[in-house]
Motif scaffolding. Structure first.
Motif, PDB file in Angstrom:
ATOM      1  N   ASN A  91       0.854  -1.196   0.000  1.00  0.00           N
ATOM      2  CA  ASN A  91       0.000   0.000   0.000  1.00  0.00           C
ATOM      3  C   ASN A  91       0.882   1.234   0.000  1.00  0.00           C
ATOM      4  O   ASN A  91       1.844   1.322   0.758  1.00  0.00           O
ATOM      5  CB  ASN A  91      -0.892   0.040   1.244  1.00  0.00           C
ATOM      6  N   GLY A  92       0.542   2.179  -0.876  1.00  0.00           N
ATOM      7  CA  GLY A  92       1.272   3.444  -0.900  1.00  0.00           C
ATOM      8  C   GLY A  92       2.579   3.401  -1.672  1.00  0.00           C
ATOM      9  O   GLY A  92       3.331   4.379  -1.677  1.00  0.00           O
TER      10      GLY A  92
ATOM     11  N   GLY B 206       3.067   3.450  -4.815  1.00  0.00           N
ATOM     12  CA  GLY B 206       3.057   4.331  -5.984  1.00  0.00           C
ATOM     13  C   GLY B 206       2.474   3.681  -7.233  1.00  0.00           C
ATOM     14  O   GLY B 206       2.535   4.261  -8.323  1.00  0.00           O
ATOM     15  N   LYS B 207       1.872   2.508  -7.097  1.00  0.00           N
ATOM     16  CA  LYS B 207       1.356   1.764  -8.263  1.00  0.00           C
ATOM     17  C   LYS B 207       0.253   2.538  -8.970  1.00  0.00           C
ATOM     18  O   LYS B 207       0.263   2.704 -10.193  1.00  0.00           O
ATOM     19  CB  LYS B 207       0.833   0.381  -7.828  1.00  0.00           C
ATOM     20  N   THR B 208      -0.746   3.005  -8.202  1.00  0.00           N
ATOM     21  CA  THR B 208      -1.861   3.736  -8.805  1.00  0.00           C
ATOM     22  C   THR B 208      -1.375   5.054  -9.400  1.00  0.00           C
ATOM     23  O   THR B 208      -1.782   5.430 -10.507  1.00  0.00           O
ATOM     24  CB  THR B 208      -2.974   3.972  -7.762  1.00  0.00           C
ATOM     25  N   THR B 209      -0.476   5.723  -8.688  1.00  0.00           N
ATOM     26  CA  THR B 209       0.064   6.990  -9.210  1.00  0.00           C
ATOM     27  C   THR B 209       0.781   6.736 -10.531  1.00  0.00           C
ATOM     28  O   THR B 209       0.626   7.505 -11.492  1.00  0.00           O
ATOM     29  CB  THR B 209       1.037   7.620  -8.184  1.00  0.00           C
TER      30      THR B 209
ATOM     31  N   GLN C 298      -8.743   1.463  -9.758  1.00  0.00           N
ATOM     32  CA  GLN C 298      -8.799   0.678  -8.516  1.00  0.00           C
ATOM     33  C   GLN C 298     -10.175   0.785  -7.867  1.00  0.00           C
ATOM     34  O   GLN C 298     -10.712  -0.201  -7.381  1.00  0.00           O
ATOM     35  CB  GLN C 298      -7.705   1.179  -7.570  1.00  0.00           C
TER      36      GLN C 298
HETATM   37  N1  LIG Z   1      -4.175  12.694  -4.934  1.00  0.00           N
HETATM   38  C1  LIG Z   1      -3.295  12.507  -3.949  1.00  0.00           C
HETATM   39  N2  LIG Z   1      -3.052  13.467  -3.023  1.00  0.00           N
HETATM   40  C2  LIG Z   1      -2.143  13.278  -2.051  1.00  0.00           C
HETATM   41  N3  LIG Z   1      -1.411  12.168  -1.897  1.00  0.00           N
HETATM   42  C3  LIG Z   1      -1.602  11.168  -2.786  1.00  0.00           C
HETATM   43  C4  LIG Z   1      -2.560  11.272  -3.849  1.00  0.00           C
HETATM   44  N4  LIG Z   1      -2.529  10.128  -4.566  1.00  0.00           N
HETATM   45  C5  LIG Z   1      -1.617   9.338  -3.974  1.00  0.00           C
HETATM   46  N5  LIG Z   1      -1.056   9.951  -2.911  1.00  0.00           N
HETATM   47  C6  LIG Z   1       0.005   9.402  -2.047  1.00  0.00           C
HETATM   48  O1  LIG Z   1       1.023   8.869  -2.881  1.00  0.00           O
HETATM   49  C7  LIG Z   1       1.520   7.640  -2.345  1.00  0.00           C
HETATM   50  C8  LIG Z   1       1.356   6.542  -3.381  1.00  0.00           C
HETATM   51  O2  LIG Z   1      -0.046   6.241  -3.504  1.00  0.00           O
HETATM   52  P1  LIG Z   1      -0.623   5.204  -4.568  1.00  0.00           P
HETATM   53  O3  LIG Z   1      -2.090   5.323  -4.548  1.00  0.00           O
HETATM   54  O4  LIG Z   1       0.068   5.432  -5.862  1.00  0.00           O
HETATM   55  O5  LIG Z   1      -0.134   3.813  -3.947  1.00  0.00           O
HETATM   56  P2  LIG Z   1      -0.499   2.314  -4.380  1.00  0.00           P
HETATM   57  O6  LIG Z   1       0.811   1.606  -4.582  1.00  0.00           O
HETATM   58  O7  LIG Z   1      -1.448   2.315  -5.499  1.00  0.00           O
HETATM   59  O8  LIG Z   1      -1.163   1.743  -3.044  1.00  0.00           O
HETATM   60  P3  LIG Z   1      -2.389   0.672  -2.851  1.00  0.00           P
HETATM   61  O9  LIG Z   1      -1.765  -0.686  -2.942  1.00  0.00           O
HETATM   62  O10 LIG Z   1      -2.862   0.976  -1.475  1.00  0.00           O
HETATM   63  O11 LIG Z   1      -3.405   0.938  -3.895  1.00  0.00           O
HETATM   64  C9  LIG Z   1       0.761   7.415  -1.046  1.00  0.00           C
HETATM   65  O12 LIG Z   1       1.546   7.896   0.023  1.00  0.00           O
HETATM   66  C10 LIG Z   1      -0.499   8.238  -1.205  1.00  0.00           C
HETATM   67  O13 LIG Z   1      -1.010   8.690   0.033  1.00  0.00           O
END
Ligand SMILES: Nc1ncnc2c1ncn2[C@@H]1O[C@H](COP(=O)(O)OP(=O)(O)OP(=O)(O)O)[C@@H](O)[C@H]1O
Ligand SMILES: [Mg+2]
Length: 243
Positions: A39-40, A42-45, A82
């Protein structure tokens, strides 16, 4: 032909969070690439940056050889977010038909095919608000696939999907690969990771290591992918790569 995807030194900050730290990635056509990380990580980003929905602070993304953001190339890309982005008051059929129309699909048979693919043909006339969580996921997947994209980004597509359907999905992903389609799939599920041709371990906005599941296990000297991930996480965040 160009690679399906090139990500070059992409950086993204959100108020105090360094979500992507100069991440680079290259994905050839016709494979399934798995993004694995906690979690967190950066995958979704990363996925949103590839689509042009999130603007990076620096670095660049080429999707199907085209520098993003680019609206025209989006018609050749499928995306399953997601959290599902469906219209609750519309039926399954109406939702899939809407996404088809957005991408210029005029053949109604394609809508029915996408619905059948996710085994929702018996619920095609149900409103999305009446579906179970897993059924919504399946409807969302149908929306991502209906326009027969060349590059498909699926953000945790099988969360909440029962095991039998999960196997069907992966069989379908394999058939898409054989037709030259590229899939990028984020997941936490390590047994799904085994089905990917190539994996990228992502943590704290960096690519820790990259390779096939067996290569990663071998390089880490561990019997499981979970342990391989921990090995790479503990042994420095410098990107190790397999050519
Ligand atoms: N729109 C936003 N505003 C502020 N912080 C963000 C935003 N989007 C993502 N983040 C932060 O960027 C980091 C990466 O988030 P991301 O959603 O990319 O993770 P992830 O790997 O997809 O996690 P998960 O497995 O929980 O889906 C996290 O610390 C998150 O809180
Ligand atoms: Mg995510």
């Amino acid at each position: 032909m160009t690679d399906a995807l090139t990500v070059n030194a992409v950086q993204k900050h959100f108020k105090g969070v360094h979500a992507l730290r100069g991440l680079s990635l290259q994905v050839e056509r016709g494979i399934t690439y798995g993004l694995l990380g906690p979690n967190g990580a950066g995958k979704t980003t990363l996925i949103r940056t590839i689509l042009g929905l999130t603007v990076p602070d620096s670095g660049e993304v080429l999707a199907l050889g085209v520098r993003m953001p680019d609206k025209a190339v989006l018609q050749r890309i499928g995306y399953m977010p997601q959290s599902t982005a469906l219209y609750d008051d519309l039926t399954v059929h109406q939702n899939v038909a809407f996404f088809a129309a957005l991408s210029g699909v005029t053949d109604p048979a394609r809508v029915d095919q996408a619905i059948t693919l996710v085994s929702l043909q018996n619920r095609a006339q149900s409103r999305v608000r009446e579906l179970s969580g897993g059924m919504r996921q399946r409807c969302s997947l149908a929306c991502a696939l209906v326009h027969e994209p060349e590059l498909i980004l699926l953000d945790e597509p099988t969360v909440g999907i029962d095991p039998q359907l999960r196997v069907q999905f992966w069989d379908h992903f394999r058939r898409l690969n054989q037709a030259g389609v590229t899939l990028i799939v984020s997941s936490h599920v390590m047994d799904e990771a085994e089905r990917c041709d190539k994996l990228g371990f992502v943590r704290e906005g960096t690519l820790l290591a990259e390779g096939s599941a067996s290569e990663l296990r071998q390089r880490a000297g561990t019997p499981t992918l979970e342990e391989a991930f921990l090995h790479f996480a503990e042994n420095g965040a410098s990107a190790e790569r397999i050519a």
